[in-house]
Write a protein that holds these residues in place. Sequence first.
Motif, PDB file in Angstrom:
ATOM      1  N   ASP A  55       0.822  -1.223   0.000  1.00  0.00           N
ATOM      2  CA  ASP A  55       0.000   0.000   0.000  1.00  0.00           C
ATOM      3  C   ASP A  55       0.852   1.268   0.000  1.00  0.00           C
ATOM      4  O   ASP A  55       0.492   2.274   0.617  1.00  0.00           O
ATOM      5  N   TYR A  56       1.979   1.237  -0.709  1.00  0.00           N
ATOM      6  CA  TYR A  56       2.811   2.426  -0.861  1.00  0.00           C
ATOM      7  C   TYR A  56       2.220   3.294  -1.963  1.00  0.00           C
ATOM      8  O   TYR A  56       1.680   2.777  -2.944  1.00  0.00           O
ATOM      9  N   GLU A  57       2.347   4.590  -1.825  1.00  0.00           N
ATOM     10  CA  GLU A  57       1.840   5.507  -2.839  1.00  0.00           C
ATOM     11  C   GLU A  57       2.712   5.514  -4.090  1.00  0.00           C
ATOM     12  O   GLU A  57       2.220   5.779  -5.186  1.00  0.00           O
ATOM     13  N   THR A  58       3.999   5.251  -3.920  1.00  0.00           N
ATOM     14  CA  THR A  58       4.934   5.226  -5.046  1.00  0.00           C
ATOM     15  C   THR A  58       5.784   3.962  -4.961  1.00  0.00           C
ATOM     16  O   THR A  58       5.882   3.352  -3.906  1.00  0.00           O
ATOM     17  N   PRO A  59       6.423   3.602  -6.069  1.00  0.00           N
ATOM     18  CA  PRO A  59       7.309   2.424  -6.033  1.00  0.00           C
ATOM     19  C   PRO A  59       8.706   2.763  -5.524  1.00  0.00           C
ATOM     20  O   PRO A  59       9.710   2.283  -6.039  1.00  0.00           O
ATOM     21  N   LYS A  60       8.793   3.605  -4.521  1.00  0.00           N
ATOM     22  CA  LYS A  60      10.059   3.973  -3.895  1.00  0.00           C
ATOM     23  C   LYS A  60       9.938   3.740  -2.402  1.00  0.00           C
ATOM     24  O   LYS A  60       8.876   3.953  -1.830  1.00  0.00           O
ATOM     25  N   THR A  61      11.035   3.315  -1.793  1.00  0.00           N
ATOM     26  CA  THR A  61      11.031   3.110  -0.353  1.00  0.00           C
ATOM     27  C   THR A  61      12.397   3.467   0.219  1.00  0.00           C
ATOM     28  O   THR A  61      13.396   3.474  -0.494  1.00  0.00           O
ATOM     29  N   VAL A  62      12.417   3.775   1.495  1.00  0.00           N
ATOM     30  CA  VAL A  62      13.649   4.130   2.188  1.00  0.00           C
ATOM     31  C   VAL A  62      14.180   2.890   2.905  1.00  0.00           C
ATOM     32  O   VAL A  62      13.427   2.203   3.593  1.00  0.00           O
ATOM     33  N   VAL A  63      15.464   2.629   2.730  1.00  0.00           N
ATOM     34  CA  VAL A  63      16.095   1.491   3.395  1.00  0.00           C
ATOM     35  C   VAL A  63      17.356   1.996   4.091  1.00  0.00           C
ATOM     36  O   VAL A  63      18.213   2.622   3.462  1.00  0.00           O
ATOM     37  N   ARG A  64      17.452   1.746   5.375  1.00  0.00           N
ATOM     38  CA  ARG A  64      18.607   2.188   6.165  1.00  0.00           C
ATOM     39  C   ARG A  64      19.845   1.380   5.769  1.00  0.00           C
ATOM     40  O   ARG A  64      19.755   0.181   5.511  1.00  0.00           O
ATOM     41  N   HIS A  65      20.996   2.067   5.714  1.00  0.00           N
ATOM     42  CA  HIS A  65      22.256   1.377   5.442  1.00  0.00           C
ATOM     43  C   HIS A  65      22.449   0.286   6.494  1.00  0.00           C
ATOM     44  O   HIS A  65      22.180   0.474   7.665  1.00  0.00           O
ATOM     45  N   GLY A  66      22.896  -0.853   6.055  1.00  0.00           N
ATOM     46  CA  GLY A  66      23.080  -1.989   6.950  1.00  0.00           C
ATOM     47  C   GLY A  66      21.891  -2.933   6.925  1.00  0.00           C
ATOM     48  O   GLY A  66      21.991  -4.061   7.382  1.00  0.00           O
ATOM     49  N   ASN A  67      20.754  -2.470   6.373  1.00  0.00           N
ATOM     50  CA  ASN A  67      19.559  -3.317   6.301  1.00  0.00           C
ATOM     51  C   ASN A  67      19.342  -3.883   4.904  1.00  0.00           C
ATOM     52  O   ASN A  67      18.249  -4.344   4.590  1.00  0.00           O
ATOM     53  N   TYR A  68      20.352  -3.812   4.061  1.00  0.00           N
ATOM     54  CA  TYR A  68      20.249  -4.372   2.723  1.00  0.00           C
ATOM     55  C   TYR A  68      21.550  -5.060   2.361  1.00  0.00           C
ATOM     56  O   TYR A  68      22.580  -4.858   2.994  1.00  0.00           O
ATOM     57  N   LYS A  69      21.477  -5.886   1.322  1.00  0.00           N
ATOM     58  CA  LYS A  69      22.657  -6.553   0.793  1.00  0.00           C
ATOM     59  C   LYS A  69      22.782  -6.127  -0.666  1.00  0.00           C
ATOM     60  O   LYS A  69      21.801  -6.162  -1.416  1.00  0.00           O
ATOM     61  N   ILE A  70      23.979  -5.717  -1.071  1.00  0.00           N
ATOM     62  CA  ILE A  70      24.202  -5.319  -2.462  1.00  0.00           C
ATOM     63  C   ILE A  70      24.309  -6.581  -3.312  1.00  0.00           C
ATOM     64  O   ILE A  70      25.150  -7.442  -3.064  1.00  0.00           O
ATOM     65  N   ILE A  71      23.426  -6.684  -4.296  1.00  0.00           N
ATOM     66  CA  ILE A  71      23.384  -7.849  -5.184  1.00  0.00           C
ATOM     67  C   ILE A  71      24.313  -7.640  -6.377  1.00  0.00           C
ATOM     68  O   ILE A  71      25.073  -8.514  -6.754  1.00  0.00           O
ATOM     69  N   SER A  72      24.226  -6.470  -6.988  1.00  0.00           N
ATOM     70  CA  SER A  72      25.103  -6.144  -8.112  1.00  0.00           C
ATOM     71  C   SER A  72      25.204  -4.628  -8.237  1.00  0.00           C
ATOM     72  O   SER A  72      24.368  -3.895  -7.713  1.00  0.00           O
ATOM     73  N   SER A  73      26.226  -4.202  -8.927  1.00  0.00           N
ATOM     74  CA  SER A  73      26.411  -2.782  -9.163  1.00  0.00           C
ATOM     75  C   SER A  73      26.705  -2.586 -10.641  1.00  0.00           C
ATOM     76  O   SER A  73      27.104  -3.521 -11.325  1.00  0.00           O
ATOM     77  N   PRO A  74      26.516  -1.372 -11.150  1.00  0.00           N
ATOM     78  CA  PRO A  74      26.815  -1.129 -12.572  1.00  0.00           C
ATOM     79  C   PRO A  74      28.254  -1.500 -12.930  1.00  0.00           C
ATOM     80  O   PRO A  74      28.520  -1.973 -14.019  1.00  0.00           O
TER      81      PRO A  74
END
Length: 87
Positions: A55-74
């Motif tokens: 139920d987000y208004e937009t397809p954007k969300t805030v994620v705090r550093h440390g709460n995600y894992k980097i899968i790939s980068s450019p």
Amino acid sequence: MENGQLNKDLLAKMANIGDVVEFKRRDLQITGKVSMVKELSCIVDIDTDVATYFDYETPKTVVRHGNYKIISSPVTVYENKVSQTEI
């Protein structure tokens, strides 16, 4: 652990714009692309179906550093394409 070391560890794991990251939200693993990086968090573009589910208004969300894992980068995607063309 010293506070300075903690900050260095966090900086080493910070995503950059364009990185694909994975994070958990309400027991669901979500993958998205980083569109903005702030001091304590980043803005991640997620799938519109996932945004609707939460139920987000937009397809954007805030994620705090440390709460995600980097899968790939450019950079890693580019390096993979270059190495494949060299074969």
